[in-house]
Design a protein around this motif. Structure first.
Motif, mmCIF file in Angstrom:
data_model
loop_
_atom_site.group_PDB
_atom_site.id
_atom_site.type_symbol
_atom_site.label_atom_id
_atom_site.label_comp_id
_atom_site.label_asym_id
_atom_site.label_seq_id
_atom_site.Cartn_x
_atom_site.Cartn_y
_atom_site.Cartn_z
ATOM 1 N N HIS A 275 8.461 -3.613 2.496
ATOM 2 C CA HIS A 275 7.433 -3.417 3.517
ATOM 3 C C HIS A 275 8.112 -2.894 4.784
ATOM 4 O O HIS A 275 9.188 -3.369 5.160
ATOM 5 N N ASP A 276 7.519 -1.910 5.439
ATOM 6 C CA ASP A 276 8.145 -1.258 6.591
ATOM 7 C C ASP A 276 7.867 -1.955 7.914
ATOM 8 O O ASP A 276 8.411 -1.551 8.956
ATOM 9 N N TRP A 279 5.743 -8.848 8.082
ATOM 10 C CA TRP A 279 4.807 -9.273 7.043
ATOM 11 C C TRP A 279 3.559 -9.905 7.654
ATOM 12 O O TRP A 279 3.631 -10.639 8.637
ATOM 13 N N ALA A 283 -0.588 -8.098 3.911
ATOM 14 C CA ALA A 283 0.462 -7.258 3.351
ATOM 15 C C ALA A 283 1.142 -7.943 2.173
ATOM 16 O O ALA A 283 1.464 -7.311 1.158
ATOM 17 N N LYS A 287 1.215 -6.510 -1.621
ATOM 18 C CA LYS A 287 2.493 -6.154 -2.255
ATOM 19 C C LYS A 287 2.809 -6.991 -3.495
ATOM 20 O O LYS A 287 3.365 -6.470 -4.463
#
Length: 292
Positions: A275-276, A279, A283, A287
């Motif tokens: 994840h960029d 969190w 998200a 994911k």
């Protein structure tokens, strides 16, 4: 010439079962053995000097060297006494085999504090106490210029490292802890000339015979002339190999059952989510939600 000639070994829980077979094989291979066993029942209650002394008598009758010890390895002082006895009797300690154990099975919802404490104390604390005092001995020798070629063999279990067994939260947690403790010991003690490995054995013992769902399997009789692959004697050769001065392994956990020996690995990543940004719950769900 035996493969353990001149080695001095302490083996805990050596009055019966797997530990007894370790002691007999070690002595047959030339080691001097301190046979430790409190002599308690399956659940750790009571004590009896008979089992440890019986093994010593058997070893001596075959021409081997052995002394008995009935200290409680779950007590720091008991572990200290055991290591001191090996040094007093035979001049040093080369091999520590941590094998002592008990069972107090219960499902988590009904597990009592005493059941938890007793099992974790004998297994995990018992291993740690013995490791502490043995390590202090080896550190002292190493600093004095007498670098050991020592070995520790701990006893984990499939219940703690490969196949969690319902009703054994205390036992499984302790055995998983022993596997982790082994890896830490291997990393710390290498500088003192000490290797540390663990085994996760499956064999016919009074503990496995008393385990619900397993007793019937292990009680199966072996026909005359057939190899008894579930005998506790089938575990001892791996331990004797790991105890040799020239054995190359350290920081390993080996499963041994019947005709199989496996080198195990710990927790490894099965899947990874990237994840960029920081969190969020959403998200995380996006994911990893599909992994279930």
């Amino acid at each position: 010439m035996g493969t353990l000639d001149g080695r001095v070994a302490v083996i805990t829980g050596a009055g019966r079962g797997i530990g007894r077979e370790h002691a007999l094989l070690f002595a047959a291979e030339g080691a001097a053995v301190v046979v430790n066993d409190l002599g308690g029942a399956n659940d750790g209650t009571g004590s009896d000097a008979g089992p440890a002394q019986d093994v010593v008598d058997e070893i001596r009758a075959r021409g081997g060297k052995a002394v008995a010890n009935t200290d409680n390895v779950a007590e720091w002082a008991g572990a200290e006494n055991l290591v001191a006895q090996a040094v007093d009797e035979f001049g040093k300690l080369d091999v520590l085999v941590n094998n002592a154990g008990i069972l107090r099975d219960a499902f988590i919802a009904g597990l009592g504090e005493a059941q938890w404490d007793a099992v974790v104390s004998v297994h995990l604390k018992g291993h740690a106490a013995m490791l502490h005092h043995a390590a202090a001995h080896w550190k002292e020798r190493s600093k004095a210029g007498d670098q050991p070629k020592a070995a520790v063999i701990n006893t984990a279990s499939a219940s703690g490292v490969t196949v969690p067994n319902a009703g054994q939260a205390n036992y499984g947690a302790a055995k998983a802890g022993i596997a982790a403790l082994t890896l830490v010991a291997a990393a710390e003690l290498e500088r003192y000339g000490v290797r540390a490995n663990a085994i996760a054995p499956i064999a016919r013992t009074r503990l496995t015979l008393a385990t619900p769902g397993m007793g019937a399997i292990f009680a199966t009789e072996v026909e005359d002339g057939e190899a008894d692959l579930l005998s506790p004697a089938n575990i001892a050769p791996l331990v004797a190999y790991l105890a040799q001065a020239g054995c190359p392994f350290t920081g390993q956990v080996f499963a041994v059952q019947g005709g199989s020996i496996q080198r195990l690995q710990g927790w490894t990543a099965a899947q990874t989510a990237e994840h960029d940004d920081v969190w969020s719950i959403a998200a995380v769900a996006e994911k990893i939600g599909g992994w279930a």
